[in-house]
Every structure is written in structure tokens, then in C-alpha cells.
Design a protein around this motif. Structure first.
Motif, PDB file in Angstrom:
ATOM      1  N   ASN A  64       0.831  -1.208   0.000  1.00 13.38           N
ATOM      2  CA  ASN A  64       0.000   0.000   0.000  1.00 13.38           C
ATOM      3  C   ASN A  64       0.869   1.262   0.000  1.00 13.38           C
ATOM      4  OD1 ASN A  64       0.574   0.938   2.695  1.00 13.38           O
ATOM      5  ND2 ASN A  64      -0.861  -0.564   3.494  1.00 13.38           N
ATOM      6  N   GLY A  65       0.195   2.384  -0.170  1.00 11.90           N
ATOM      7  CA  GLY A  65       0.902   3.650  -0.302  1.00 11.90           C
ATOM      8  C   GLY A  65       1.702   4.064   0.915  1.00 11.90           C
ATOM      9  N   VAL A  66       1.168   3.828   2.092  1.00 17.75           N
ATOM     10  CA  VAL A  66       1.885   4.234   3.306  1.00 17.75           C
ATOM     11  C   VAL A  66       3.144   3.389   3.495  1.00 17.75           C
ATOM     12  CG1 VAL A  66       1.736   4.380   5.824  1.00 17.75           C
ATOM     13  CG2 VAL A  66      -0.127   5.236   4.423  1.00 17.75           C
ATOM     14  N   VAL A  82       3.239  12.847  -2.194  1.00 12.74           N
ATOM     15  CA  VAL A  82       1.903  13.316  -1.828  1.00 12.74           C
ATOM     16  C   VAL A  82       0.921  12.158  -2.005  1.00 12.74           C
ATOM     17  CG1 VAL A  82       0.065  14.969  -2.359  1.00 12.74           C
ATOM     18  CG2 VAL A  82       2.476  15.677  -2.507  1.00 12.74           C
ATOM     19  N   MET A  83       0.143  11.886  -0.967  1.00 10.87           N
ATOM     20  CA  MET A  83      -0.881  10.852  -1.041  1.00 10.87           C
ATOM     21  C   MET A  83      -2.097  11.429  -1.769  1.00 10.87           C
ATOM     22  SD  MET A  83       0.688   8.442   0.614  1.00 10.87           S
ATOM     23  CE  MET A  83      -0.617   7.216   0.654  1.00 10.87           C
ATOM     24  N   VAL A  84      -2.626  10.672  -2.729  1.00 12.97           N
ATOM     25  CA  VAL A  84      -3.836  11.055  -3.456  1.00 12.97           C
ATOM     26  C   VAL A  84      -4.797   9.897  -3.261  1.00 12.97           C
ATOM     27  CG1 VAL A  84      -4.817  11.718  -5.672  1.00 12.97           C
ATOM     28  CG2 VAL A  84      -2.448  12.304  -5.149  1.00 12.97           C
ATOM     29  N   ASP A  90      -8.282  12.457  10.352  1.00 12.17           N
ATOM     30  CA  ASP A  90      -7.020  12.938  10.920  1.00 12.17           C
ATOM     31  C   ASP A  90      -6.054  11.801  11.199  1.00 12.17           C
ATOM     32  OD1 ASP A  90      -8.010  15.486  10.771  1.00 12.17           O
ATOM     33  OD2 ASP A  90      -8.584  15.596  12.886  1.00 12.17           O
ATOM     34  N   ASP A  91      -6.580  10.623  11.603  1.00  9.89           N
ATOM     35  CA  ASP A  91      -5.696   9.505  11.900  1.00  9.89           C
ATOM     36  C   ASP A  91      -4.979   9.023  10.645  1.00  9.89           C
ATOM     37  OD1 ASP A  91      -8.217   8.615  10.935  1.00  9.89           O
ATOM     38  OD2 ASP A  91      -7.901   6.618  11.782  1.00  9.89           O
ATOM     39  N   ARG A  92      -5.657   9.033   9.506  1.00 12.71           N
ATOM     40  CA  ARG A  92      -5.044   8.612   8.248  1.00 12.71           C
ATOM     41  C   ARG A  92      -3.988   9.625   7.805  1.00 12.71           C
ATOM     42  NH1 ARG A  92      -5.281   3.388   7.216  1.00 12.71           N
ATOM     43  NH2 ARG A  92      -7.205   2.735   6.252  1.00 12.71           N
ATOM     44  N   ALA A  96       0.021   8.829   7.393  1.00 16.55           N
ATOM     45  CA  ALA A  96       0.786   9.137   6.182  1.00 16.55           C
ATOM     46  C   ALA A  96       1.958  10.061   6.500  1.00 16.55           C
ATOM     47  CB  ALA A  96      -0.131   9.774   5.141  1.00 16.55           C
ATOM     48  N   ASN A  97       1.717  11.061   7.331  1.00 12.52           N
ATOM     49  CA  ASN A  97       2.788  11.989   7.714  1.00 12.52           C
ATOM     50  C   ASN A  97       3.894  11.274   8.468  1.00 12.52           C
ATOM     51  OD1 ASN A  97       1.530  14.154   6.497  1.00 12.52           O
ATOM     52  ND2 ASN A  97       0.549  14.863   8.372  1.00 12.52           N
TER      53      ASN A  97
END
Length: 124
Positions: A64-66, A82-84, A90-92, A96-97
Motif C-alpha cells: 500500500n501507499g503508506v 503526496v498521497m492522493v 485525521d488519523d489517516r 501518512a505523515n
């Protein structure tokens, strides 16, 4: 100077939408590379001569992206990622951050919204 962009999404249609949106937004984009999941994206990064910006989906098969972001950062890649994604909350964003993402764009988006979100990473 144009930027080379890597689009990471398991949907070929979404990669086309992103390509079109980048061009419609008037961003100075050079080569657009594509990957269908995080594993393929890592391979593209390793074999390319330079990626200046990555736009990555969250939900993809294989990696997955993360997880992709975390692994890319672990390998020393420091370009903006950048996640698209349709993921929200906020948790997601925090997840990601923490992995090393530099931004978050929610699907669906407009070319204007994409340009606004990427403005800090892409030269006009």
C-alpha cells in the motif's frame, strides 16, 4: 525546469486522470512515470534517472501507499511524496505523515485543487 513525476495507483484510469489533471493545471511536468503498486514504485525509483515528485494512492495490492512511503524514505529517497486517496480522517493523515508523506489530496479532486496542493513542490 520541468519535474519528473511518478504516479503510483493500481487504477490505470486514475493514473490517466492524474496525468490529465497535472497538464490541465499548467504545472511544468516533464516525464510521467507510472507504477501499479508500492513494490513496482520502488523498482521504478531504483531504475529511473530522477523522480522529482511522487503522487501515490493509499489502497493498492502488494504494497500500500503508506508502506511504500516508509520504504522509500528508508532507502533515502527525499523527493516530495503526496498521497492522493479516498482515505480521510485525521488519523489517516497522521499515519501518512509519520511514514514520511509531504501532503494529502482527497479524491475526487479538480485540476485546480491538484495545482493548489502541489504548488509548494512544483515550480510554476
Amino acid at each position: 525546469m520541468s519535474m519528473n513525476v511518478l504516479l503510483v495507483d493500481d487504477s490505470a484510469v486514475m493514473r490517466k486522470v492524474l496525468t490529465r489533471a497535472l497538464r490541465q493545471a499548467g504545472l511544468d511536468v516533464g516525464d510521467i512515470l507510472e507504477a501499479g503498486d508500492g513494490l513496482e514504485a520502488l523498482s521504478v525509483l531504483e531504475s529511473s534517472s530522477g523522480v522529482d515528485l511522487v503522487l501515490s494512492d493509499w489502497n493498492m495490492p502488494n504494497m500500500n501507499g503508506v508502506d511504500f512511503v516508509a520504504q522509500a524514505r528508508g532507502k533515502g529517497y527525499d523527493m516530495p511524496i503526496v498521497m492522493v486517496t479516498t482515505e480521510s480522517g485525521d488519523d489517516r493523515v497522521a499515519q501518512a505523515n509519520e511514514a514520511g508523506a509531504n501532503g494529502f489530496i482527497h479524491k475526487p479532486f479538480t485540476p485546480e485543487r491538484l495545482a493548489e496542493a502541489l504548488g509548494q513542490f512544483v515550480p510554476a
